[in-house]
Scaffold this active site. Sequence first.
Site, short mmCIF file in Angstrom:
data_model
loop_
_atom_site.label_atom_id
_atom_site.label_comp_id
_atom_site.label_asym_id
_atom_site.label_seq_id
_atom_site.Cartn_x
_atom_site.Cartn_y
_atom_site.Cartn_z
N HIS A 72 0.83 -1.22 0.00
CA HIS A 72 0.00 0.00 0.00
C HIS A 72 0.86 1.26 0.00
O HIS A 72 0.52 2.26 0.65
CB HIS A 72 -0.94 0.03 1.21
CG HIS A 72 -1.98 -1.06 1.22
ND1 HIS A 72 -3.26 -0.89 0.74
CD2 HIS A 72 -1.92 -2.35 1.65
CE1 HIS A 72 -3.94 -2.01 0.88
NE2 HIS A 72 -3.15 -2.92 1.42
N ASN A 145 -10.31 -2.68 2.51
CA ASN A 145 -10.01 -2.69 1.08
C ASN A 145 -11.30 -2.47 0.29
O ASN A 145 -12.40 -2.51 0.86
CB ASN A 145 -9.42 -4.05 0.67
CG ASN A 145 -7.93 -4.16 0.98
OD1 ASN A 145 -7.25 -3.17 1.21
ND2 ASN A 145 -7.44 -5.38 0.96
N HIS A 336 -4.10 1.02 12.05
CA HIS A 336 -3.83 -0.24 12.75
C HIS A 336 -5.16 -0.90 13.09
O HIS A 336 -6.04 -0.26 13.68
CB HIS A 336 -3.04 0.07 14.03
CG HIS A 336 -2.55 -1.13 14.77
ND1 HIS A 336 -2.68 -2.41 14.29
CD2 HIS A 336 -1.91 -1.24 15.96
CE1 HIS A 336 -2.15 -3.26 15.17
NE2 HIS A 336 -1.68 -2.57 16.18
FE1 HDE Z 1 -2.55 -4.73 5.40
N1 HDE Z 1 -0.74 -3.98 5.88
N2 HDE Z 1 -1.93 -6.57 5.94
N3 HDE Z 1 -4.30 -5.57 4.76
N4 HDE Z 1 -3.17 -2.95 4.82
C1 HDE Z 1 -0.36 -2.70 5.75
O1 HDE Z 1 0.77 -1.46 7.41
C2 HDE Z 1 -0.84 -6.84 6.66
C3 HDE Z 1 -4.65 -6.88 4.84
C4 HDE Z 1 -4.42 -2.62 4.40
O2 HDE Z 1 -3.19 3.57 4.01
C5 HDE Z 1 0.97 -2.40 6.40
O3 HDE Z 1 1.22 0.70 7.90
C6 HDE Z 1 -0.78 -8.23 7.01
C7 HDE Z 1 -6.05 -7.04 4.62
C8 HDE Z 1 -4.47 -1.23 4.05
O4 HDE Z 1 -1.59 3.42 5.50
C9 HDE Z 1 1.35 -3.76 7.01
C10 HDE Z 1 -1.87 -8.80 6.42
C11 HDE Z 1 -6.51 -5.77 4.39
C12 HDE Z 1 -3.19 -0.73 4.29
C13 HDE Z 1 0.18 -4.63 6.62
C14 HDE Z 1 -2.59 -7.75 5.78
C15 HDE Z 1 -5.41 -4.87 4.49
C16 HDE Z 1 -2.41 -1.83 4.77
C17 HDE Z 1 1.97 -1.75 5.49
C18 HDE Z 1 -2.27 -10.26 6.42
C19 HDE Z 1 -7.95 -5.35 4.06
C20 HDE Z 1 -2.71 0.67 4.04
C21 HDE Z 1 2.14 -0.33 5.97
C22 HDE Z 1 -2.43 -10.81 7.70
C23 HDE Z 1 -8.91 -5.68 5.07
C24 HDE Z 1 -2.97 1.55 5.20
C25 HDE Z 1 1.34 -0.26 7.17
C26 HDE Z 1 -2.55 2.95 4.89
C27 HDE Z 1 -1.08 -1.72 5.15
C28 HDE Z 1 0.11 -5.90 7.02
C29 HDE Z 1 -3.78 -7.99 5.05
C30 HDE Z 1 -5.58 -3.47 4.29
C31 HDE Z 1 2.68 -4.34 6.62
C32 HDE Z 1 0.30 -8.89 7.80
C33 HDE Z 1 -6.84 -8.35 4.67
C34 HDE Z 1 -5.68 -0.46 3.54
O5 HDE Z 1 1.41 -3.69 8.40
#
Ligand code: HDE
Length: 667
Positions: A72, A145, A336
Amino acid sequence: MQSERDAKDRQLDAHRVPLDDRTMTTDQGSPVDDTDNSLKAGTRGPTLMEDFHFREKITRFDHERIPERVVHARGAGAYGVFELYEPLGDLTSAAFLNDTSVKTPTFVRFSTVAGSRGSADTVRDVRGFATKFYTTQGNFDIVGNNFPVFFIQDGIKFPDFVHAVKPEPHNEIPQAQSAHDTFWDFVQLQPESLHMIMWLMSDRAIPRSFRMMQGFGVHTFRLVNAAGQGTFVKWHWRPVLGTYSLVWDEVLRVQGNDPDFNRRDLWEAIERGAYPEYELCVQLVPESREHDFDFDLLDATKIIPEEQVPLRPIGKMTLNRNPQNFFAETEQVAFHTANLVPGVDFTNDPLLQARNFSYLDTQLLRLGGPNFPQIPVNRPVNEVRNDQRDGFHQHQIHESRTSYAPNSISGGCPAARDGYQHYQEKVEGTKIRMRSPSFQDHYSQATLFWNSMAGWEKRHIVEAFLFELGHVERRPIKEGVVRHLGAIHPDLAGRVAEGLGLPVPIPGQVHTNASPALSMTNQPRSVATRKIAILVADGTDAAAVSALRQALEGQGAVCEVVAPHEGAVGGLQVDRQLSAAGSVLYDAVVAADGGALASVGRAQFFVLEAFRHGKAIGAVGSGRQLLEAARVPGQDGVIVGDDIASAFADAVAAHRFYDRDITGIPA
Ligand code: HDE
């Protein structure tokens, strides 16, 4: 700027640095009188170490970059406000969901997933839709999402999935694309991703606008009321303008014409006062019904079909303010899943559990230590009081002599009381690395998605598979994917196999259930905020153009006059010259050039390309000559005449005419 300033906006005043004509200083406040010449020993001599202004300026520059988000990375943000429709005390004790008089400030960041910070907006990808509510009880984040499901069921697979979709490690190709071997290799070996793949191959993955896409919390969360009773909840954002997408051929060209297409659209709409609005809806499942479904509520690769559990609108968010500094606000915002307020809790979804670890962890690195919640955009609007101390970039001056509990010296303060109560779920089990058998069906909902699509949506899905797999080098990977498609639907598998020149899988037994709510047909229709190009040239009937423009703008459309040159044409002010304007930057086009552009190839291409992309096309007066010269077929959505305003507006509001025959259109 909005008229009524909310608590977050007022809080940010303390951090704002206005542009004024004061003297330049160093970071230490020492006045600077020359920032163009370094201090040298003689005009042609070496630069001196003692030039503290030079050293500070260069050092600060050297340290300007922070790591981009690991996923992202590319995004755009906006502030807004959330208003509740009715108190939800029977479901949750969350204060912001109980008082309709409270307007809760929000910050939203929309994003793509795979691309780097500088990648194009209009790629085939999932869009992030992350919302921070600055409530009176602290920050509450829905980090969602624009698809309601995910690629994997257990967060431990996230690094594998992301490594597979990101550019390949040996040559860092391709950027922001899933059309490559490692991604499809992962898919064929990890069939739990198939339902999500159907969404990714659909037009949902190429939204027309952040203002016209849904948002989903994805996981099942839990609302908890004051009596401690829980209710399962799925979060949905529903855009008031409806859910609309671009078409694939168009996005390929938008990427060159305007890589910031979605970001610019959001920014400009808010600057114009056309504030994006989204209803927050919930799907509610009483705990007693937890096991009533043929899938597991804890499995993030499944939806609860709206026909089984309807959406209940509970409030509306309006995005009404652009950030003032991209880095300070949009880049530094930290969402978060575990930013919760009393009255909302998790479930045991193993994907959600992993996220609850990951976000804080990644932000400690990305934002340089544990004090990132003090960054203005991240600060809650209520007071923060605890015994946590020190660390890099501490901005608070804690006056107390104690930073421990219990204490008597500070009267026991800050005191832990009346706080967040975790839902008291009884849990027992054997330690085991295993998925629940209730997570094993990877095909039924992929089939449900396919069955629910209109003809044009199915066509686009097949074309997407052909584009993506057409970029895969290894034949066994394509074969593996097609085998899975056979288990989703024989029609889908047959059409993809045929395009790839592969054997059609032997048809299996698939169900015929559908969920009409999954299709993008039947969206709310409106001309409002649609961008329309009016092609003019010498000889244009200016009065007719002005009347048409007035009629369209009166309904909220945004018109731009496009002409062969800048300045004025026949008394009309030109907004953009033809060579700087692609048809792909508009929702619709009107030929009002008085026939003068009929022999201009670029103008012919403009209207033909718009036709190919299913857009409404109008022609007034002799403007029809341009359509004739370009051989634009007179199909649906092509409106020619002297008084086209009303019929053309209807055609624009219909968004696209997907069923046009475009096989012979060369544009
Ligand atoms: Fe994320 N995801 N994600 N994700 N995600 C990040 O956090 C992660 C997942 C989503 O505009 C990171 O600050 C794991 C689902 C958005 O700043 C990180 C798993 C969904 C954003 C991270 C998922 C999301 C992130 C990267 C699987 C939809 C952007 C930078 C377990 C429900 C937020 C950060 C923004 C960002 C981890 C799966 C949505 C690495 C480990 C499912 C919208 O922490």
